[in-house]
Scaffold this motif. Structure first.
Motif, short mmCIF file in Angstrom:
data_model
loop_
_atom_site.label_atom_id
_atom_site.label_comp_id
_atom_site.label_asym_id
_atom_site.label_seq_id
_atom_site.Cartn_x
_atom_site.Cartn_y
_atom_site.Cartn_z
N PHE A 67 0.67 -0.94 -0.44
CA PHE A 67 -0.11 0.22 -0.42
C PHE A 67 0.68 1.49 -0.01
CE2 PHE A 67 -2.86 -3.22 1.91
CZ PHE A 67 -3.87 -3.21 0.54
N LEU A 68 1.40 0.61 0.59
CA LEU A 68 2.78 2.60 0.87
C LEU A 68 3.21 3.15 -0.24
CD1 LEU A 68 3.93 4.31 2.67
CD2 LEU A 68 5.68 3.19 3.42
N GLY A 69 4.13 1.57 -1.11
CA GLY A 69 5.01 1.42 -2.49
C GLY A 69 3.49 2.02 -3.18
N SER A 70 2.35 1.63 -3.37
CA SER A 70 1.69 2.50 -4.62
C SER A 70 1.62 3.37 -4.11
CB SER A 70 -0.15 1.52 -4.20
OG SER A 70 -0.99 2.30 -4.70
N TYR A 71 1.42 4.31 -2.51
CA TYR A 71 0.94 5.29 -2.28
C TYR A 71 2.25 6.53 -3.45
CZ TYR A 71 0.99 10.10 -0.24
OH TYR A 71 0.75 11.45 0.14
N ILE A 72 3.25 6.10 -2.86
CA ILE A 72 4.33 6.79 -3.34
C ILE A 72 4.83 6.98 -4.71
CG2 ILE A 72 7.28 6.46 -3.77
CD1 ILE A 72 7.13 5.02 -0.47
N VAL A 73 4.21 6.04 -5.64
CA VAL A 73 3.93 5.97 -6.69
C VAL A 73 3.40 6.75 -7.69
CG1 VAL A 73 4.34 4.18 -9.41
CG2 VAL A 73 5.09 2.87 -7.43
N LYS A 74 2.44 6.82 -7.01
CA LYS A 74 1.68 7.59 -7.47
C LYS A 74 1.50 9.00 -7.05
CE LYS A 74 -3.58 8.31 -7.38
NZ LYS A 74 -4.86 7.78 -6.97
N SER A 75 2.55 9.07 -5.90
CA SER A 75 2.70 10.87 -5.81
C SER A 75 3.54 10.83 -6.19
CB SER A 75 2.47 11.19 -4.44
OG SER A 75 3.51 10.29 -3.16
N MET A 76 4.72 10.07 -6.21
CA MET A 76 6.37 11.13 -6.86
C MET A 76 6.26 9.85 -8.21
SD MET A 76 7.99 11.38 -3.27
CE MET A 76 7.57 9.96 -2.48
N ASP A 77 7.50 8.74 -7.95
CA ASP A 77 7.96 7.91 -9.48
C ASP A 77 7.91 6.40 -8.45
OD1 ASP A 77 10.31 8.76 -8.60
OD2 ASP A 77 10.12 9.52 -10.36
N VAL A 78 7.96 5.83 -10.08
CA VAL A 78 9.22 4.45 -9.02
C VAL A 78 10.36 4.94 -8.95
CG1 VAL A 78 9.84 2.16 -10.08
CG2 VAL A 78 7.55 3.33 -10.76
N ARG A 79 11.23 4.90 -9.39
CA ARG A 79 12.76 5.75 -8.65
C ARG A 79 12.48 5.99 -7.29
NH1 ARG A 79 13.39 7.26 -13.65
NH2 ARG A 79 15.19 5.80 -14.69
N SER A 80 11.46 6.64 -6.34
CA SER A 80 11.85 7.05 -5.26
C SER A 80 10.90 5.79 -4.29
CB SER A 80 10.20 8.23 -5.66
OG SER A 80 10.65 9.15 -5.97
N ALA A 81 9.92 5.28 -4.82
CA ALA A 81 9.36 3.95 -4.05
C ALA A 81 11.37 3.12 -4.18
CB ALA A 81 8.90 3.00 -5.21
N PHE A 82 12.19 2.55 -4.86
CA PHE A 82 12.98 2.31 -4.87
C PHE A 82 13.86 2.68 -3.65
CE2 PHE A 82 12.75 0.57 -9.47
CZ PHE A 82 11.87 -0.57 -8.84
N PHE A 83 14.18 4.49 -3.73
CA PHE A 83 15.29 4.34 -2.76
C PHE A 83 14.23 4.28 -0.78
CE2 PHE A 83 16.35 7.96 -6.10
CZ PHE A 83 17.34 7.30 -6.14
N VAL A 84 12.79 5.27 -0.62
CA VAL A 84 12.44 4.25 0.16
C VAL A 84 12.34 3.11 0.52
CG1 VAL A 84 10.03 4.43 1.63
CG2 VAL A 84 10.75 6.84 0.02
N ALA A 85 12.14 2.13 -0.24
CA ALA A 85 12.59 0.70 0.06
C ALA A 85 13.65 0.65 0.49
CB ALA A 85 12.33 0.01 -0.85
N SER A 86 14.79 1.48 0.06
CA SER A 86 16.01 0.84 0.29
C SER A 86 16.13 1.25 2.20
CB SER A 86 17.38 1.34 -0.48
OG SER A 86 18.12 1.74 -0.19
N ALA A 87 15.74 2.50 2.32
CA ALA A 87 16.35 3.02 3.45
C ALA A 87 15.20 2.46 4.60
CB ALA A 87 15.37 5.14 3.92
#
Length: 410
Positions: free
Chosen positions: A168-188
């Protein structure tokens, strides 16, 4: 000292030791659960968008499928050696941390990749280094708790909740930002999970050394067991070997279906239902894991492994037959429950049947069989799904029935 007073003092000291040991166990379980929650949160954010990102940078459907294949090939190759190293060194935490760190690094690097082949290469590296985690993780759980089935059930609950939250969080990140941002948040979040591994205190266990290790059996000091460098041949003998092959066959069927299921859902019901169905699956697995773990301790892991195989057969037939959202929702609930049964019962089965000093190898071999099934399954499933999704779903009955026959013999 008065004998009665000495006995009383000894009793007080023993009780204090038990309380202290129980407190340490609870503390270890808590920190490990938090670490696994954040690790699975990370994977829930990033994993669903790997295939999307492959298409964004110009990859074909064949290369999309290869993301799963290359990961599972390298994971299959390296899981058993990492399990052996975990047994030899006598530590689990460093290998778990390495696996999580490899995911954090890979997702951060992937965000900068712009060529499909390079993405495949880093996915292969992620599979190789990530393989360090699974056998050590599976070996550490029964070392933290005496109620093995319940412990695996608890951690399956934590992992599924984390993974679902990540979806659910990934879906929100991709929708509000982009796929690359989701990868950075996942890494964190992966890096954050490693911090919670630090306070865990592992108990001392014997290190593997030399060509062989001689261990006296409890209660029979004159009898000894020789443990050679690798336990692979011994683990694959007899009933345990049949069990490993059964798991491999079951995972071939699993790989056939779940490597293509999102496309099947999309074609049958539309894009908006893909995430919903997978979310329902994860939620059902999470909510049922605790109860299943307790039932495994009470009635035996063998029974629930057999039930899980039957559950796989009915789930895959359900995917083929369900023609409404309501029916498919029920099938997805069954899918989550049978997965919770499969992972908890198979892990408990192996953990109870291998020596403590070989548990890393035993659990590593279990994960290897699962990964190997997911190398063969997606290749077969992709080919059959091109002909007909229904043909692919019905074909899974063959390996699942064979898996059930083998475990009945075991």
């Amino acid at each position: 000292m008065n004998p009665r007073k000495a006995v009383t003092l000894q009793g007080i000291n023993e009780k204090a030791r038990k309380v202290r040991k129980k407190s340490i166990t609870r503390r270890n379980m808590l920190f490990f659960a938090i670490a696994m929650f954040f690790a699975n949160l990370s994977w829930g954010i990033a994993f669903p968008y790997l295939t999307v990102y492959m298409k964004i940078i110009g990859g074909t459907m064949f290369l999309v499928g290869m993301l799963s294949v290359v990961f599972n090939i390298t994971s299959t190759i390296f899981q058993y050696p990492f399990g052996y190293l975990s047994d030899r060194i006598g530590k689990r935490k460093p290998f778990i941390a390495l696996g999580i760190l490899s995911s954090a690094t890979t997702y951060a690097v992937i965000a900068f990749i712009t060529t499909p082949i390079l993405l495949l290469g880093f996915r292969a590296i992620q599979g190789a280094l990530g393989a360090s985690m699974t056998p050590a993780y599976s070996a550490l759980i029964p070392e933290l708790s005496t109620k093995i089935g319940s412990a695996f059930g608890f951690f399956n609950f934590v992992e599924n909740i984390g993974y679902m939250a990540g979806n659910f969080l990934g879906s929100y990140i991709v929708k509000s930002m982009d796929v690359r941002s989701a990868f950075f948040v996942a890494s964190a979040f992966s890096l954050l999970s490693i911090l919670f591994l630090i306070p865990i205190k592992e108990r001392e266990r014997p290190k593997r050394g030399g060509d062989k290790l001689i261990i006296g059996q409890e209660g029979r000091e004159s009898e000894r067991v020789e443990l050679t460098k690798l336990a692979f041949k011994r683990l694959m003998k007899g009933k345990l070997g049949l069990f490993y092959i059964s798991v491999f066959l079951a995972m071939i069927a699993s790989g056939e279906v779940y490597s293509t299921l999102s496309v099947y859902f999309q074609e049958k019901f539309g894009e908006e239902f893909v995430g919903m169905f997978f979310g329902i699956d994860s939620l059902a697995a999470a909510l049922s894991s605790l109860a299943i773990g307790r039932l495994i301790d009470k009635y035996g892991e063998g029974l629930f492994y057999k039930i899980s195989l039957i559950g796989y057969i009915f789930t895959f037939l359900g995917y083929a037959w369900a023609n409404s959202v309501e029916l498919m929702t029920l099938v997805c609930i069954l899918s989550g429950i049978k997965w919770a049964m499969m992972i908890s019962s198979s892990s408990t089965y192996v953990a109870k049947r291998v020596l403590p000093v070989e548990r890393g190898q035993g659990m590593g071999l279990l994960n290897t069989m699962m990964s190997l099934g997911w190398v063969v399954g997606p290749l077969l499933g992709g080919y059959l799904a091109d002909i007909s999704f229904e043909l692919m779903l019905y074909s899974t009955a063959v390996p699942l029935i064979l898996a059930l026959i083998l475990v009945l013999k075991a």
